[in-house]
Write a protein that holds these residues in place. Structure first.
Motif, short mmCIF file in Angstrom:
data_model
loop_
_atom_site.label_atom_id
_atom_site.label_comp_id
_atom_site.label_asym_id
_atom_site.label_seq_id
_atom_site.Cartn_x
_atom_site.Cartn_y
_atom_site.Cartn_z
N HIS A 164 -38.39 24.16 40.32
CA HIS A 164 -38.48 23.94 41.54
C HIS A 164 -38.40 22.69 42.04
O HIS A 164 -39.13 22.02 43.03
CB HIS A 164 -40.07 24.58 41.80
N SER A 165 -37.36 21.71 41.17
CA SER A 165 -37.24 20.31 41.69
C SER A 165 -35.73 20.12 41.33
O SER A 165 -35.24 20.80 40.54
CB SER A 165 -38.26 19.52 41.10
N ASN A 166 -35.20 18.98 41.66
CA ASN A 166 -33.97 18.37 41.31
C ASN A 166 -34.53 17.58 40.04
O ASN A 166 -33.48 16.71 39.70
CB ASN A 166 -33.42 17.70 42.55
N GLU A 167 -35.47 17.43 39.49
CA GLU A 167 -35.76 16.89 38.22
C GLU A 167 -35.78 17.66 37.17
O GLU A 167 -37.04 17.34 36.21
CB GLU A 167 -36.94 15.95 38.49
N THR A 168 -35.21 18.77 36.72
CA THR A 168 -35.27 19.65 35.89
C THR A 168 -34.81 18.84 34.41
O THR A 168 -33.84 18.05 34.15
CB THR A 168 -34.17 20.60 35.77
N ASP A 169 -35.54 19.08 33.43
CA ASP A 169 -35.59 18.64 32.08
C ASP A 169 -34.57 19.94 31.26
O ASP A 169 -35.24 20.77 31.03
CB ASP A 169 -36.87 18.37 31.71
N TRP A 170 -33.48 19.60 31.22
CA TRP A 170 -32.59 20.83 30.58
C TRP A 170 -32.82 20.60 29.19
O TRP A 170 -32.33 19.83 28.52
CB TRP A 170 -31.12 20.50 30.81
N PRO A 171 -33.51 21.51 28.55
CA PRO A 171 -33.58 21.62 26.87
C PRO A 171 -32.29 21.95 26.43
O PRO A 171 -31.44 22.31 27.07
CB PRO A 171 -34.68 22.78 26.82
N TRP A 172 -32.50 21.54 25.02
CA TRP A 172 -31.22 21.95 24.15
C TRP A 172 -30.41 23.17 24.31
O TRP A 172 -29.35 23.23 24.30
CB TRP A 172 -31.56 21.41 22.78
N TYR A 173 -31.43 24.24 24.39
CA TYR A 173 -30.88 25.54 24.41
C TYR A 173 -30.42 26.04 25.94
O TYR A 173 -29.57 26.98 26.03
CB TYR A 173 -32.20 26.86 23.93
N SER A 174 -30.44 25.07 26.89
CA SER A 174 -29.80 25.34 28.05
C SER A 174 -28.12 25.04 27.90
O SER A 174 -27.78 24.95 29.07
CB SER A 174 -30.55 24.82 29.19
N LYS A 175 -27.88 24.52 26.59
CA LYS A 175 -26.56 24.08 26.79
C LYS A 175 -25.59 25.19 25.92
O LYS A 175 -24.63 24.97 25.76
CB LYS A 175 -26.50 22.74 25.99
N ILE A 176 -26.32 26.23 25.66
CA ILE A 176 -25.54 27.30 24.73
C ILE A 176 -25.50 28.60 25.46
O ILE A 176 -26.63 29.19 25.70
CB ILE A 176 -26.52 27.28 23.23
N ALA A 177 -24.34 29.08 25.45
CA ALA A 177 -24.24 30.31 26.17
C ALA A 177 -24.73 31.29 25.24
O ALA A 177 -24.65 31.23 24.02
CB ALA A 177 -22.66 30.30 26.47
N PRO A 178 -25.21 32.58 25.79
CA PRO A 178 -25.36 32.79 27.04
C PRO A 178 -26.61 32.69 27.65
O PRO A 178 -26.80 32.60 28.99
CB PRO A 178 -25.27 34.38 26.95
N VAL A 179 -27.60 31.80 26.88
CA VAL A 179 -28.91 31.31 27.42
C VAL A 179 -28.68 30.30 28.59
O VAL A 179 -29.37 30.29 29.46
CB VAL A 179 -29.66 30.61 26.47
N LYS A 180 -27.53 29.51 28.47
CA LYS A 180 -27.26 28.52 29.66
C LYS A 180 -27.16 29.09 30.95
O LYS A 180 -27.60 28.59 31.94
CB LYS A 180 -26.14 27.52 29.18
N TRP A 181 -26.55 30.20 30.76
CA TRP A 181 -26.39 31.00 32.15
C TRP A 181 -27.63 31.62 32.73
O TRP A 181 -27.87 31.56 33.85
CB TRP A 181 -25.39 32.17 32.01
N LEU A 182 -28.35 32.08 31.90
CA LEU A 182 -29.95 32.61 32.25
C LEU A 182 -30.69 31.50 33.01
O LEU A 182 -31.15 31.56 34.04
CB LEU A 182 -30.38 33.16 31.31
N VAL A 183 -30.69 30.27 32.04
CA VAL A 183 -31.56 29.05 32.60
C VAL A 183 -31.02 28.60 33.75
O VAL A 183 -31.76 28.29 34.80
CB VAL A 183 -31.45 28.15 31.49
N SER A 184 -29.65 28.37 33.96
CA SER A 184 -28.86 27.85 35.15
C SER A 184 -29.27 28.89 36.34
O SER A 184 -29.73 28.45 37.36
CB SER A 184 -27.59 27.63 35.02
N TYR A 185 -29.17 30.12 36.04
CA TYR A 185 -29.49 30.90 37.30
C TYR A 185 -31.19 30.81 37.69
O TYR A 185 -31.31 30.73 38.86
CB TYR A 185 -29.20 32.61 36.69
N ASP A 186 -31.82 30.70 36.78
CA ASP A 186 -33.36 30.75 37.11
C ASP A 186 -33.87 29.51 37.84
O ASP A 186 -34.36 29.36 38.68
CB ASP A 186 -34.42 30.69 35.74
N VAL A 187 -33.15 28.29 37.39
CA VAL A 187 -33.42 26.99 37.95
C VAL A 187 -32.50 27.23 39.45
O VAL A 187 -33.47 26.66 40.57
CB VAL A 187 -32.95 25.86 37.36
N GLN A 188 -31.66 27.65 39.73
CA GLN A 188 -30.86 27.63 41.00
C GLN A 188 -31.62 28.60 41.92
O GLN A 188 -31.82 28.38 43.12
CB GLN A 188 -29.48 28.09 40.86
#
Length: 152
Positions: A64-88
């Motif tokens: 809920h901010s523009n200061e997201t700390d993107w963890p290592w697993y947020s760079k690996i598909a398919p998890v990155k799509w889920l994390v990106s969706y949740d943040v957006q």
């Protein structure tokens, strides 16, 4: 049956083909992008205390901010799509970095925090700092109530 055996060979060979195909698919899907940027902070809230900001940062900022700390697993598909969706989705619902666009009332925040909807259980698994005690929940809700009311 003989045709299948001729095509795929033994069970070991079939298993090897399946594993190789899955590895190739996994590698190819890494090329599909996901939005993982942090836009600039538009409007920082005038926090009532450092403690309120700290609680919100620990429990809410990643989604809920523009200061997201993107963890290592947020760079690996398919998890990155889920994390990106949740943040957006989280930023669209409420964004502490752009508060003036979509403010949320203290009652709404209190409800989702008290009912355990926020932060979501899946987030709390990977982020122990987001597991708030009852006292921290009360402090977060009261601090946000004061912060939001003084922002109006």
């Amino acid at each position: 049956m003989n045709r299948l055996k001729a095509l795929f060979g033994t069970r070991k060979q079939t298993f090897g083909i399946i594993v190789a195909a899955l590895v190739v698919i996994f590698l190819v899907i890494q090329l599909i992008p996901a939005e993982t940027d942090n836009p600039p902070v538009e409007t920082e809230m005038n926090w009532d205390s450092d403690r309120t900001r700290e609680l919100v940062q620990d429990a809410c900022f990643d989604c809920h901010s523009n200061e997201t700390d993107w963890p290592w697993y947020s760079k690996i598909a398919p998890v990155k799509w889920l994390v990106s969706y949740d943040v957006q989705h989280g930023r669209d619902r409420m964004n502490f970095s752009d508060w003036l666009k979509k403010p949320m009332g203290p009652g709404q925040i209190e409800e989702v925090v008290n009912e355990g909807e926020m932060p979501p259980w899946i987030y709390r698994i990977m982020h122990p700092e987001a597991r708030l005690s009852d006292q921290e929940k009360e402090a977060l809700i009261e601090g946000l109530r004061v912060t939001i009311l003084q922002s109006d």
